[in-house]
Design a protein around this motif. Structure first.
Motif, short mmCIF file in Angstrom:
data_model
loop_
_atom_site.label_atom_id
_atom_site.label_comp_id
_atom_site.label_asym_id
_atom_site.label_seq_id
_atom_site.Cartn_x
_atom_site.Cartn_y
_atom_site.Cartn_z
N PHE A 120 0.84 -1.21 0.00
CA PHE A 120 0.00 0.00 0.00
C PHE A 120 0.88 1.26 0.00
O PHE A 120 0.56 2.25 -0.67
CB PHE A 120 -0.92 0.01 1.23
N CYS A 159 -10.71 6.64 3.97
CA CYS A 159 -10.00 5.34 3.91
C CYS A 159 -8.83 5.35 4.88
O CYS A 159 -8.02 6.27 4.89
CB CYS A 159 -9.49 5.07 2.49
N ILE A 160 -8.75 4.31 5.73
CA ILE A 160 -7.67 4.23 6.71
C ILE A 160 -6.58 3.25 6.30
O ILE A 160 -5.68 2.95 7.08
CB ILE A 160 -8.23 3.84 8.11
N GLY A 161 -6.68 2.72 5.08
CA GLY A 161 -5.61 1.85 4.58
C GLY A 161 -5.48 0.53 5.32
O GLY A 161 -4.39 -0.03 5.42
N CYS A 162 -6.60 0.00 5.82
CA CYS A 162 -6.53 -1.21 6.64
C CYS A 162 -6.27 -2.46 5.82
O CYS A 162 -5.74 -3.44 6.32
CB CYS A 162 -7.82 -1.37 7.44
N GLY A 163 -6.71 -2.46 4.56
CA GLY A 163 -6.48 -3.63 3.71
C GLY A 163 -7.61 -4.64 3.72
O GLY A 163 -7.50 -5.70 3.09
N ALA A 164 -8.71 -4.34 4.40
CA ALA A 164 -9.83 -5.30 4.44
C ALA A 164 -10.39 -5.55 3.05
O ALA A 164 -10.82 -6.66 2.74
CB ALA A 164 -10.93 -4.78 5.37
N CYS A 165 -10.37 -4.51 2.21
CA CYS A 165 -10.90 -4.65 0.85
C CYS A 165 -10.14 -5.73 0.09
O CYS A 165 -10.73 -6.55 -0.60
CB CYS A 165 -10.83 -3.31 0.11
N LEU A 176 -10.12 -0.90 -4.45
CA LEU A 176 -10.92 0.04 -3.66
C LEU A 176 -10.01 1.01 -2.92
O LEU A 176 -10.23 2.22 -2.92
CB LEU A 176 -11.84 -0.70 -2.68
N PHE A 177 -8.95 0.47 -2.31
CA PHE A 177 -7.97 1.31 -1.64
C PHE A 177 -7.36 2.31 -2.62
O PHE A 177 -7.32 3.51 -2.38
CB PHE A 177 -6.88 0.44 -1.01
N CYS A 224 -15.59 -2.84 4.03
CA CYS A 224 -14.81 -1.63 4.30
C CYS A 224 -15.35 -0.94 5.56
O CYS A 224 -16.52 -0.58 5.61
CB CYS A 224 -14.87 -0.66 3.12
N PRO A 225 -14.51 -0.76 6.58
CA PRO A 225 -15.01 -0.14 7.82
C PRO A 225 -15.43 1.31 7.61
O PRO A 225 -16.15 1.87 8.42
CB PRO A 225 -13.82 -0.24 8.78
N LYS A 226 -14.97 1.92 6.52
CA LYS A 226 -15.31 3.32 6.27
C LYS A 226 -16.35 3.45 5.17
O LYS A 226 -16.65 4.56 4.72
CB LYS A 226 -14.04 4.10 5.92
N ILE A 228 -16.33 2.93 1.95
CA ILE A 228 -15.94 3.52 0.65
C ILE A 228 -16.81 2.86 -0.43
O ILE A 228 -16.82 1.63 -0.54
CB ILE A 228 -14.45 3.27 0.34
#
Ligand code: HEM
Ligand code: SF4
Ligand code: FES
Lengths: 254, 227
Positions: A120, A159-165, A176-177, A224-226, A228
Protein backbone atom coordinates in the motif's frame (compact mmCIF):
# COMPACT_ATOMS: atom_id res chain seq x y z
CA UNK A 1 -18.97 -16.14 28.18
CA UNK A 2 -16.72 -19.01 27.15
CA UNK A 3 -15.32 -19.23 23.67
CA UNK A 4 -13.16 -21.47 21.54
CA UNK A 5 -10.70 -19.63 19.32
CA UNK A 6 -8.98 -21.18 16.33
CA UNK A 7 -6.10 -18.89 15.51
CA UNK A 8 -3.56 -18.94 12.67
CA UNK A 9 -0.10 -19.39 14.23
CA UNK A 10 2.97 -18.86 12.10
CA UNK A 11 6.41 -18.35 13.68
CA UNK A 12 7.79 -16.25 10.85
CA UNK A 13 7.59 -15.56 7.12
CA UNK A 14 9.18 -18.92 6.27
CA UNK A 15 7.11 -21.05 8.66
CA UNK A 16 4.28 -23.03 7.13
CA UNK A 17 1.76 -22.06 9.79
CA UNK A 18 -1.36 -23.80 11.10
CA UNK A 19 -4.63 -23.18 12.92
CA UNK A 20 -4.30 -23.72 16.70
CA UNK A 21 -7.26 -24.04 19.08
CA UNK A 22 -7.41 -22.07 22.34
CA UNK A 23 -10.27 -22.05 24.83
CA UNK A 24 -10.89 -18.62 26.41
CA UNK A 25 -13.15 -18.44 29.48
CA UNK A 26 -14.90 -15.60 31.28
CA UNK A 27 -15.00 -13.20 28.35
CA UNK A 28 -17.08 -10.10 29.09
CA UNK A 29 -19.49 -9.07 26.33
CA UNK A 30 -18.28 -5.50 26.89
CA UNK A 31 -14.70 -6.33 25.91
CA UNK A 32 -13.47 -5.35 22.49
CA UNK A 33 -12.25 -8.13 20.24
CA UNK A 34 -8.64 -7.07 20.75
CA UNK A 35 -9.08 -6.96 24.54
CA UNK A 36 -10.30 -10.52 24.35
CA UNK A 37 -7.07 -11.41 22.50
CA UNK A 38 -5.11 -9.50 25.19
CA UNK A 39 -6.70 -11.74 27.82
CA UNK A 40 -5.63 -14.81 25.87
CA UNK A 41 -2.12 -13.43 25.42
CA UNK A 42 -1.70 -12.67 29.15
CA UNK A 43 -2.54 -16.24 29.90
CA UNK A 44 -0.17 -17.53 27.22
CA UNK A 45 2.65 -15.38 28.62
CA UNK A 46 1.99 -16.62 32.18
CA UNK A 47 2.07 -20.16 30.85
CA UNK A 48 5.43 -19.43 29.20
CA UNK A 49 4.02 -19.70 25.69
CA UNK A 50 4.50 -17.36 22.74
CA UNK A 51 1.66 -14.78 22.68
CA UNK A 52 -0.37 -14.34 19.49
CA UNK A 53 1.04 -11.48 17.40
CA UNK A 54 -1.59 -9.13 15.97
CA UNK A 55 -1.43 -5.56 14.67
CA UNK A 56 -3.12 -2.65 16.41
CA UNK A 57 -2.44 0.92 17.40
CA UNK A 58 -5.22 3.41 18.06
CA UNK A 59 -7.92 0.90 18.98
CA UNK A 60 -10.50 3.49 18.05
CA UNK A 61 -11.04 2.72 14.40
CA UNK A 62 -8.92 5.45 12.83
CA UNK A 63 -5.38 4.24 12.29
CA UNK A 64 -6.03 1.21 10.08
CA UNK A 65 -3.46 -1.02 11.80
CA UNK A 66 -5.76 -3.73 13.07
CA UNK A 67 -7.07 -6.24 10.58
CA UNK A 68 -8.28 -9.76 11.23
CA UNK A 69 -10.29 -12.21 9.22
CA UNK A 70 -12.89 -13.24 11.81
CA UNK A 71 -15.02 -16.24 10.84
CA UNK A 72 -14.39 -15.41 7.19
CA UNK A 73 -15.42 -11.77 7.59
CA UNK A 74 -12.80 -9.06 7.26
CA UNK A 75 -12.99 -7.09 10.55
CA UNK A 76 -15.70 -9.44 11.82
CA UNK A 77 -19.47 -9.63 11.53
CA UNK A 78 -20.38 -6.01 12.27
CA UNK A 79 -20.49 -3.75 9.19
CA UNK A 80 -18.67 -0.44 9.14
CA UNK A 81 -16.51 -1.45 12.10
CA UNK A 82 -12.80 -2.18 12.49
CA UNK A 83 -11.70 -5.26 14.46
CA UNK A 84 -10.61 -3.03 17.35
CA UNK A 85 -14.08 -1.48 17.58
CA UNK A 86 -15.84 -4.82 17.43
CA UNK A 87 -17.31 -5.91 20.76
CA UNK A 88 -17.70 -9.39 22.12
CA UNK A 89 -21.45 -8.90 22.44
CA UNK A 90 -21.53 -9.67 18.71
CA UNK A 91 -20.76 -13.28 19.68
CA UNK A 92 -22.57 -15.89 21.77
CA UNK A 93 -21.43 -18.03 24.66
CA UNK A 94 -19.96 -21.27 23.32
CA UNK A 95 -19.07 -19.84 19.88
CA UNK A 96 -16.05 -21.05 17.98
CA UNK A 97 -14.27 -18.15 16.31
CA UNK A 98 -11.75 -18.60 13.47
CA UNK A 99 -9.14 -15.84 13.30
CA UNK A 100 -6.86 -15.58 10.28
CA UNK A 101 -4.53 -12.95 8.80
CA UNK A 102 -5.33 -11.09 5.56
CA UNK A 103 -4.50 -13.44 2.71
CA UNK A 104 -2.85 -11.89 -0.34
CA UNK A 105 0.45 -12.47 -2.08
CA UNK A 106 1.04 -8.71 -1.82
CA UNK A 107 0.54 -8.91 1.98
CA UNK A 108 3.01 -11.59 3.16
CA UNK A 109 2.55 -12.84 6.72
CA UNK A 110 5.26 -11.60 9.09
CA UNK A 111 4.09 -13.53 12.15
CA UNK A 112 0.78 -15.08 13.22
CA UNK A 113 -1.88 -12.50 12.33
CA UNK A 114 0.49 -9.71 11.31
CA UNK A 115 0.96 -9.04 7.60
CA UNK A 116 3.25 -6.63 5.76
CA UNK A 117 1.10 -4.04 4.02
CA UNK A 118 4.07 -2.22 2.54
CA UNK A 119 2.53 -2.73 -0.92
CA UNK A 120 0.00 0.00 0.00
CA UNK A 121 2.87 2.37 0.79
CA UNK A 122 4.31 1.70 -2.66
CA UNK A 123 0.98 2.62 -4.26
CA UNK A 124 0.91 5.88 -2.29
CA UNK A 125 4.55 6.62 -3.15
CA UNK A 126 3.67 6.19 -6.84
CA UNK A 127 1.32 9.17 -6.84
CA UNK A 128 -0.86 9.50 -3.75
CA UNK A 129 0.26 13.03 -2.94
CA UNK A 130 0.03 16.60 -4.24
CA UNK A 131 2.92 18.92 -5.06
CA UNK A 132 0.88 22.11 -4.81
CA UNK A 133 2.18 24.06 -1.79
CA UNK A 134 -0.91 24.04 0.42
CA UNK A 135 0.46 25.99 3.36
CA UNK A 136 -1.88 26.68 6.25
CA UNK A 137 -5.62 26.24 5.82
CA UNK A 138 -6.85 28.83 3.30
CA UNK A 139 -10.08 30.81 3.50
CA UNK A 140 -12.77 28.20 2.90
CA UNK A 141 -14.27 29.96 -0.10
CA UNK A 142 -11.08 31.16 -1.78
CA UNK A 143 -10.97 28.06 -4.01
CA UNK A 144 -14.53 27.03 -4.78
CA UNK A 145 -15.18 23.28 -4.91
CA UNK A 146 -18.51 21.89 -6.03
CA UNK A 147 -20.37 20.38 -3.08
CA UNK A 148 -20.76 17.01 -4.78
CA UNK A 149 -17.01 16.83 -5.43
CA UNK A 150 -16.12 17.94 -1.94
CA UNK A 151 -18.43 15.29 -0.48
CA UNK A 152 -17.09 12.52 -2.69
CA UNK A 153 -13.47 13.50 -2.01
CA UNK A 154 -14.17 13.54 1.71
CA UNK A 155 -15.84 10.15 1.53
CA UNK A 156 -12.71 8.75 -0.15
CA UNK A 157 -10.41 10.47 2.30
CA UNK A 158 -11.98 8.40 5.08
CA UNK A 159 -10.00 5.34 3.91
CA UNK A 160 -7.67 4.23 6.71
CA UNK A 161 -5.61 1.85 4.58
CA UNK A 162 -6.53 -1.21 6.64
CA UNK A 163 -6.48 -3.63 3.71
CA UNK A 164 -9.83 -5.30 4.44
CA UNK A 165 -10.90 -4.65 0.85
CA UNK A 166 -7.99 -6.75 -0.42
CA UNK A 167 -8.59 -9.44 2.20
CA UNK A 168 -12.24 -9.86 1.23
CA UNK A 169 -11.88 -9.52 -2.55
CA UNK A 170 -12.30 -12.82 -4.41
CA UNK A 171 -9.59 -11.58 -6.80
CA UNK A 172 -7.23 -10.24 -4.12
CA UNK A 173 -7.56 -6.82 -5.73
CA UNK A 174 -6.51 -3.57 -4.08
CA UNK A 175 -8.62 -1.40 -6.34
CA UNK A 176 -10.92 0.04 -3.66
CA UNK A 177 -7.97 1.31 -1.64
CA UNK A 178 -6.19 2.64 -4.74
CA UNK A 179 -9.37 4.29 -6.00
CA UNK A 180 -10.04 5.92 -2.61
CA UNK A 181 -6.50 7.31 -2.37
CA UNK A 182 -6.81 8.55 -5.94
CA UNK A 183 -10.20 10.25 -5.79
CA UNK A 184 -9.54 12.08 -2.54
CA UNK A 185 -7.07 14.08 -4.64
CA UNK A 186 -8.40 13.93 -8.19
CA UNK A 187 -11.71 15.57 -7.32
CA UNK A 188 -10.11 18.62 -5.71
CA UNK A 189 -8.36 21.56 -7.37
CA UNK A 190 -5.11 20.84 -5.50
CA UNK A 191 -4.96 17.41 -7.11
CA UNK A 192 -5.34 18.55 -10.73
CA UNK A 193 -1.70 19.12 -11.80
CA UNK A 194 -0.79 15.44 -11.39
CA UNK A 195 -4.24 14.06 -12.01
CA UNK A 196 -3.37 11.84 -14.95
CA UNK A 197 0.21 10.91 -14.16
CA UNK A 198 -0.96 9.97 -10.67
CA UNK A 199 -3.49 7.43 -11.84
CA UNK A 200 -1.04 5.70 -14.15
CA UNK A 201 1.61 5.54 -11.46
CA UNK A 202 -0.75 4.19 -8.81
CA UNK A 203 -2.35 1.56 -11.05
CA UNK A 204 1.11 0.42 -12.17
CA UNK A 205 2.27 0.12 -8.57
CA UNK A 206 -0.94 -1.72 -7.69
CA UNK A 207 -0.45 -4.27 -10.47
CA UNK A 208 3.26 -4.65 -9.84
CA UNK A 209 2.66 -5.49 -6.19
CA UNK A 210 0.73 -8.55 -7.33
CA UNK A 211 -2.82 -7.51 -6.51
CA UNK A 212 -5.52 -8.96 -8.75
CA UNK A 213 -7.92 -7.04 -11.00
CA UNK A 214 -11.39 -5.80 -10.08
CA UNK A 215 -14.45 -7.68 -11.36
CA UNK A 216 -16.95 -5.33 -9.72
CA UNK A 217 -18.01 -8.11 -7.37
CA UNK A 218 -18.50 -5.56 -4.59
CA UNK A 219 -17.14 -7.60 -1.68
CA UNK A 220 -14.69 -4.82 -0.72
CA UNK A 221 -17.28 -2.18 -0.09
CA UNK A 222 -19.28 -4.53 2.16
CA UNK A 223 -16.38 -5.09 4.55
CA UNK A 224 -14.81 -1.63 4.30
CA UNK A 225 -15.01 -0.14 7.82
CA UNK A 226 -15.31 3.32 6.27
CA UNK A 227 -17.94 2.36 3.70
CA UNK A 228 -15.94 3.52 0.65
CA UNK A 229 -18.49 3.01 -2.16
CA UNK A 230 -17.86 0.73 -5.13
CA UNK A 231 -18.40 3.52 -7.66
CA UNK A 232 -15.08 5.03 -6.48
CA UNK A 233 -13.45 2.37 -8.66
CA UNK A 234 -15.37 3.74 -11.64
CA UNK A 235 -13.68 7.10 -11.03
CA UNK A 236 -10.30 5.38 -11.12
CA UNK A 237 -11.22 3.53 -14.32
CA UNK A 238 -12.33 6.73 -16.00
CA UNK A 239 -9.20 8.66 -15.02
CA UNK A 240 -7.00 5.76 -16.10
CA UNK A 241 -8.64 5.40 -19.50
CA UNK A 242 -8.49 9.17 -20.05
CA UNK A 243 -4.85 9.31 -18.97
CA UNK A 244 -3.68 6.43 -21.14
CA UNK A 245 -5.60 7.45 -24.25
CA UNK A 246 -4.36 11.01 -23.89
CA UNK A 247 -0.81 9.69 -23.58
CA UNK A 248 -0.38 11.79 -20.47
CA UNK A 249 3.10 10.39 -19.86
CA UNK A 250 4.10 8.28 -16.93
CA UNK A 251 6.04 10.45 -14.56
CA UNK A 252 4.00 10.83 -11.40
CA UNK A 253 4.58 14.16 -9.76
CA UNK A 254 5.87 15.88 -12.88
CA UNK B 1 9.56 5.70 -12.73
CA UNK B 2 9.60 3.90 -16.03
CA UNK B 3 6.68 2.42 -17.84
CA UNK B 4 6.15 -1.07 -16.54
CA UNK B 5 3.68 -2.51 -19.02
CA UNK B 6 1.41 -1.35 -21.77
CA UNK B 7 -1.82 0.18 -20.42
CA UNK B 8 -3.89 -2.50 -22.12
CA UNK B 9 -2.23 -5.16 -20.01
CA UNK B 10 -2.95 -3.37 -16.75
CA UNK B 11 -5.81 -4.70 -14.64
CA UNK B 12 -7.87 -1.69 -15.68
CA UNK B 13 -6.95 -1.93 -19.39
CA UNK B 14 -7.83 -5.62 -19.61
CA UNK B 15 -11.24 -4.90 -18.15
CA UNK B 16 -11.75 -2.18 -20.74
CA UNK B 17 -10.92 -4.74 -23.44
CA UNK B 18 -13.49 -7.11 -21.93
CA UNK B 19 -16.06 -4.36 -21.80
CA UNK B 20 -15.59 -3.23 -25.42
CA UNK B 21 -15.52 -6.75 -26.82
CA UNK B 22 -18.43 -7.75 -24.57
CA UNK B 23 -20.49 -4.83 -25.87
CA UNK B 24 -19.70 -5.80 -29.48
CA UNK B 25 -20.92 -9.32 -28.75
CA UNK B 26 -24.02 -7.93 -27.04
CA UNK B 27 -24.86 -5.83 -30.11
CA UNK B 28 -24.59 -8.95 -32.23
CA UNK B 29 -26.77 -10.88 -29.79
CA UNK B 30 -29.51 -8.25 -30.05
CA UNK B 31 -29.49 -8.34 -33.85
CA UNK B 32 -29.37 -12.14 -33.83
CA UNK B 33 -32.33 -12.32 -31.46
CA UNK B 34 -34.44 -9.99 -33.59
CA UNK B 35 -33.54 -12.12 -36.61
CA UNK B 36 -34.59 -15.31 -34.82
CA UNK B 37 -37.98 -13.84 -34.03
CA UNK B 38 -38.65 -13.77 -37.78
CA UNK B 39 -39.41 -17.45 -37.37
CA UNK B 40 -42.88 -16.35 -36.23
CA UNK B 41 -43.54 -14.68 -39.57
CA UNK B 42 -43.52 -18.05 -41.36
CA UNK B 43 -41.22 -20.30 -43.30
CA UNK B 44 -40.74 -18.29 -46.48
CA UNK B 45 -40.11 -15.06 -44.64
CA UNK B 46 -37.55 -16.69 -42.30
CA UNK B 47 -35.70 -18.45 -45.09
CA UNK B 48 -35.76 -15.28 -47.11
CA UNK B 49 -34.19 -13.43 -44.15
CA UNK B 50 -31.50 -16.10 -43.72
CA UNK B 51 -30.55 -15.86 -47.38
CA UNK B 52 -30.68 -12.09 -47.30
CA UNK B 53 -27.97 -12.14 -44.59
CA UNK B 54 -25.61 -13.55 -47.20
CA UNK B 55 -26.37 -10.74 -49.61
CA UNK B 56 -26.06 -7.65 -47.43
CA UNK B 57 -24.00 -5.00 -49.14
CA UNK B 58 -24.38 -6.86 -52.43
CA UNK B 59 -23.83 -4.10 -54.95
CA UNK B 60 -20.84 -2.79 -52.99
CA UNK B 61 -19.37 -6.03 -51.69
CA UNK B 62 -19.33 -9.27 -53.65
CA UNK B 63 -21.34 -12.26 -52.37
CA UNK B 64 -20.98 -13.25 -48.75
CA UNK B 65 -18.32 -10.66 -47.98
CA UNK B 66 -20.37 -8.83 -45.45
CA UNK B 67 -21.00 -12.05 -43.58
CA UNK B 68 -17.28 -12.78 -43.49
CA UNK B 69 -16.41 -9.30 -42.25
CA UNK B 70 -18.96 -9.72 -39.50
CA UNK B 71 -17.61 -13.15 -38.63
CA UNK B 72 -14.06 -11.83 -38.45
CA UNK B 73 -15.07 -9.02 -36.11
CA UNK B 74 -16.93 -11.47 -33.88
CA UNK B 75 -14.06 -13.96 -33.75
CA UNK B 76 -11.58 -11.22 -32.88
CA UNK B 77 -13.94 -9.98 -30.16
CA UNK B 78 -14.43 -13.45 -28.69
CA UNK B 79 -10.70 -14.20 -28.70
CA UNK B 80 -9.82 -10.86 -27.09
CA UNK B 81 -12.60 -11.30 -24.51
CA UNK B 82 -11.40 -14.75 -23.52
CA UNK B 83 -7.75 -13.71 -23.56
CA UNK B 84 -8.40 -10.85 -21.14
CA UNK B 85 -10.63 -13.07 -18.97
CA UNK B 86 -7.91 -15.71 -18.74
CA UNK B 87 -5.10 -13.29 -17.90
CA UNK B 88 -7.24 -11.69 -15.17
CA UNK B 89 -8.33 -15.06 -13.76
CA UNK B 90 -4.69 -16.21 -13.53
CA UNK B 91 -3.68 -12.97 -11.85
CA UNK B 92 -6.55 -13.28 -9.38
CA UNK B 93 -5.43 -16.79 -8.51
CA UNK B 94 -1.82 -15.70 -8.05
CA UNK B 95 -2.95 -12.81 -5.86
CA UNK B 96 -4.15 -15.20 -3.13
CA UNK B 97 -1.81 -18.19 -2.98
CA UNK B 98 -2.85 -19.24 0.56
CA UNK B 99 -6.59 -19.81 0.91
CA UNK B 100 -8.65 -18.94 3.96
CA UNK B 101 -9.47 -21.86 6.26
CA UNK B 102 -12.84 -20.24 6.97
CA UNK B 103 -14.29 -18.50 3.96
CA UNK B 104 -17.82 -17.21 3.62
CA UNK B 105 -19.46 -17.47 0.25
CA UNK B 106 -18.88 -14.28 -1.71
CA UNK B 107 -21.79 -11.98 -0.90
CA UNK B 108 -22.02 -10.36 -4.31
CA UNK B 109 -24.67 -11.60 -6.72
CA UNK B 110 -24.75 -15.16 -8.04
CA UNK B 111 -24.16 -13.66 -11.46
CA UNK B 112 -20.95 -11.93 -10.37
CA UNK B 113 -19.66 -15.12 -8.78
CA UNK B 114 -20.20 -17.27 -11.86
CA UNK B 115 -18.78 -15.02 -14.58
CA UNK B 116 -15.79 -17.24 -15.29
CA UNK B 117 -17.43 -20.68 -15.38
CA UNK B 118 -20.50 -19.14 -17.00
CA UNK B 119 -18.25 -17.84 -19.76
CA UNK B 120 -16.82 -21.32 -20.34
CA UNK B 121 -20.34 -22.79 -20.63
CA UNK B 122 -21.30 -20.07 -23.11
CA UNK B 123 -18.20 -20.82 -25.17
CA UNK B 124 -18.99 -24.54 -25.31
CA UNK B 125 -22.54 -23.73 -26.32
CA UNK B 126 -21.44 -21.35 -29.08
CA UNK B 127 -19.22 -24.08 -30.55
CA UNK B 128 -22.09 -26.57 -30.49
CA UNK B 129 -24.47 -23.96 -31.89
CA UNK B 130 -22.20 -23.21 -34.86
CA UNK B 131 -21.84 -26.93 -35.67
CA UNK B 132 -25.60 -27.26 -35.39
CA UNK B 133 -27.12 -24.38 -37.29
CA UNK B 134 -24.27 -22.78 -39.22
CA UNK B 135 -22.40 -25.78 -40.64
CA UNK B 136 -25.29 -28.20 -40.07
CA UNK B 137 -22.91 -30.96 -38.94
CA UNK B 138 -24.88 -31.80 -35.81
CA UNK B 139 -28.31 -30.95 -37.14
CA UNK B 140 -30.79 -33.75 -37.95
CA UNK B 141 -31.74 -32.00 -41.20
CA UNK B 142 -28.61 -29.96 -41.80
CA UNK B 143 -29.84 -28.49 -45.08
CA UNK B 144 -28.20 -25.09 -45.69
CA UNK B 145 -31.02 -24.21 -48.07
CA UNK B 146 -33.69 -24.79 -45.45
CA UNK B 147 -32.87 -22.88 -42.23
CA UNK B 148 -36.49 -23.00 -41.05
CA UNK B 149 -36.56 -26.78 -41.35
CA UNK B 150 -33.26 -27.04 -39.45
CA UNK B 151 -34.62 -25.01 -36.55
CA UNK B 152 -37.89 -26.94 -36.36
CA UNK B 153 -36.04 -30.28 -36.49
CA UNK B 154 -33.66 -29.10 -33.75
CA UNK B 155 -36.25 -28.42 -31.10
CA UNK B 156 -38.63 -31.28 -31.89
CA UNK B 157 -40.17 -32.74 -28.70
CA UNK B 158 -38.25 -36.03 -28.96
CA UNK B 159 -34.99 -34.04 -28.97
CA UNK B 160 -35.88 -32.49 -25.60
CA UNK B 161 -32.23 -32.66 -24.46
CA UNK B 162 -31.29 -30.18 -27.17
CA UNK B 163 -33.91 -27.75 -25.93
CA UNK B 164 -32.72 -28.35 -22.36
CA UNK B 165 -29.09 -27.58 -23.21
CA UNK B 166 -30.15 -24.56 -25.24
CA UNK B 167 -32.22 -23.27 -22.32
CA UNK B 168 -29.40 -23.80 -19.83
CA UNK B 169 -26.96 -21.97 -22.09
CA UNK B 170 -29.32 -19.03 -22.59
CA UNK B 171 -29.99 -18.74 -18.86
CA UNK B 172 -26.24 -18.83 -18.23
CA UNK B 173 -25.86 -16.07 -20.80
CA UNK B 174 -28.59 -14.13 -18.99
CA UNK B 175 -26.66 -14.31 -15.73
CA UNK B 176 -23.42 -13.40 -17.54
CA UNK B 177 -25.07 -10.27 -18.88
CA UNK B 178 -26.93 -9.39 -15.68
CA UNK B 179 -23.52 -8.76 -14.11
CA UNK B 180 -21.59 -8.16 -17.33
CA UNK B 181 -23.72 -5.35 -18.72
CA UNK B 182 -23.42 -3.40 -15.47
CA UNK B 183 -19.76 -4.29 -15.12
CA UNK B 184 -18.97 -3.06 -18.63
CA UNK B 185 -20.30 0.41 -17.81
CA UNK B 186 -18.19 0.46 -14.66
CA UNK B 187 -15.07 -0.74 -16.49
CA UNK B 188 -15.51 2.09 -18.96
CA UNK B 189 -15.79 4.72 -16.25
CA UNK B 190 -19.34 4.81 -14.89
CA UNK B 191 -18.68 6.63 -11.62
CA UNK B 192 -21.73 7.84 -9.71
CA UNK B 193 -23.91 5.92 -7.22
CA UNK B 194 -27.05 6.96 -9.05
CA UNK B 195 -25.65 5.82 -12.38
CA UNK B 196 -24.71 2.52 -10.72
CA UNK B 197 -28.29 1.88 -9.63
CA UNK B 198 -29.50 2.70 -13.14
CA UNK B 199 -26.88 0.53 -14.80
CA UNK B 200 -27.73 -2.41 -12.55
CA UNK B 201 -31.45 -2.09 -13.25
CA UNK B 202 -30.88 -1.71 -16.98
CA UNK B 203 -28.61 -4.76 -16.99
CA UNK B 204 -31.23 -6.85 -15.20
CA UNK B 205 -34.06 -5.81 -17.53
CA UNK B 206 -31.86 -6.32 -20.58
CA UNK B 207 -30.72 -9.78 -19.47
CA UNK B 208 -34.31 -10.92 -18.84
CA UNK B 209 -35.53 -9.51 -22.16
CA UNK B 210 -32.69 -11.15 -24.08
CA UNK B 211 -33.31 -14.52 -22.41
CA UNK B 212 -37.01 -14.30 -23.22
CA UNK B 213 -36.32 -13.33 -26.82
CA UNK B 214 -34.04 -16.33 -27.32
CA UNK B 215 -36.19 -18.82 -25.46
CA UNK B 216 -39.50 -18.21 -27.21
CA UNK B 217 -38.20 -19.84 -30.40
CA UNK B 218 -37.43 -23.34 -29.07
CA UNK B 219 -40.50 -23.33 -26.85
CA UNK B 220 -42.68 -22.29 -29.77
CA UNK B 221 -41.32 -25.27 -31.73
CA UNK B 222 -41.70 -27.57 -28.72
CA UNK B 223 -45.33 -26.63 -28.25
CA UNK B 224 -46.10 -26.82 -31.95
CA UNK B 225 -46.67 -23.09 -32.35
CA UNK B 226 -44.01 -23.15 -35.05
CA UNK B 227 -43.83 -26.30 -37.16
C1 HEM C 1 -22.00 -14.20 -26.23
C2 HEM C 1 -20.91 -14.09 -25.68
C3 HEM C 1 -20.50 -13.13 -24.58
C4 HEM C 1 -20.96 -11.88 -24.27
C5 HEM C 1 -22.04 -11.09 -24.95
C6 HEM C 1 -20.20 -11.42 -23.12
C7 HEM C 1 -20.35 -10.19 -22.51
C8 HEM C 1 -19.61 -9.77 -21.45
C9 HEM C 1 -19.64 -8.46 -20.89
C10 HEM C 1 -20.48 -7.28 -21.39
C11 HEM C 1 -18.77 -8.43 -19.83
C12 HEM C 1 -18.48 -7.26 -18.94
C13 HEM C 1 -17.12 -6.70 -19.20
C14 HEM C 1 -16.62 -5.83 -18.09
O1 HEM C 1 -16.86 -6.12 -16.92
O2 HEM C 1 -15.95 -4.84 -18.37
C15 HEM C 1 -18.22 -9.74 -19.71
C16 HEM C 1 -17.31 -10.12 -18.74
C17 HEM C 1 -16.73 -11.37 -18.66
N1 HEM C 1 -16.88 -12.40 -19.56
FE1 HEM C 1 -18.09 -12.41 -21.15
N2 HEM C 1 -19.31 -12.40 -22.76
C18 HEM C 1 -19.47 -13.46 -23.63
C19 HEM C 1 -18.76 -14.64 -23.67
C20 HEM C 1 -17.79 -14.99 -22.75
C21 HEM C 1 -16.98 -16.17 -22.85
C22 HEM C 1 -17.03 -17.18 -23.96
C23 HEM C 1 -16.17 -16.16 -21.74
C24 HEM C 1 -15.10 -17.10 -21.27
C25 HEM C 1 -14.72 -18.22 -21.78
C26 HEM C 1 -16.48 -14.99 -20.96
C27 HEM C 1 -15.91 -14.65 -19.76
C28 HEM C 1 -16.09 -13.46 -19.13
C29 HEM C 1 -15.46 -13.11 -17.90
C30 HEM C 1 -14.51 -13.98 -17.07
C31 HEM C 1 -15.86 -11.80 -17.62
C32 HEM C 1 -15.33 -10.97 -16.48
C33 HEM C 1 -16.30 -10.73 -15.45
C34 HEM C 1 -15.88 -9.58 -14.65
O3 HEM C 1 -14.69 -9.24 -14.66
O4 HEM C 1 -16.73 -9.01 -14.01
N3 HEM C 1 -17.48 -14.29 -21.62
N4 HEM C 1 -18.73 -10.54 -20.71
S1 SF4 D 1 -10.91 1.15 1.13
FE1 SF4 D 1 -11.84 0.58 3.13
S2 SF4 D 1 -11.25 -1.56 3.41
FE2 SF4 D 1 -9.87 -0.73 1.83
S3 SF4 D 1 -8.08 -0.01 2.94
FE3 SF4 D 1 -9.46 1.77 2.78
S4 SF4 D 1 -10.66 1.70 4.68
FE4 SF4 D 1 -9.70 -0.32 4.50
S1 FES E 1 -6.27 -0.32 15.91
FE1 FES E 1 -6.45 1.56 14.82
S2 FES E 1 -8.08 1.11 13.49
FE2 FES E 1 -8.06 -0.67 14.74
Amino acid sequence: MNLTLRIWRQKGPEDKGRMVTYPVDDVSPDMSFLEMLDVLNERLILDGEDPVAFDHDCREGICGMCGLMINGDAHGPQRGTTACQLHMRQFKDGDTIDIEPWRASAFPVIKDLVVNRGAFDKIIAAGGYVTAPTGSAPEAHSTPVAKANADAAFESAACIGCGACVAACPNGSGMLFTAAKLTQLSLLPQGQPERYTRVIGMVDAHDEAGFGGCTNAGECTVVCPKGIPLNTIGRLNRDYLTATTKGAGNTPGS
Amino acid sequence: MTKTRSPIRSNVGLKAVMAVTGILLVLFLIAHMLGNLKVFTGETSFDHYAHWLRDIGKPLLPGVWFLWILRTVLVVAVVAHIWAATVLALRARAARPVKYAHRKKVRGSYAARTMRWGGVIILLFVIYHLLDLTTGTLNPVGDPGNPYGNVVADFAPERWYVTLFYTLAIVTLGFHLRHGAFSAFRSLGQQTPRGERRARTAALIFAVALCAGYLVVPFAVLTGLVS
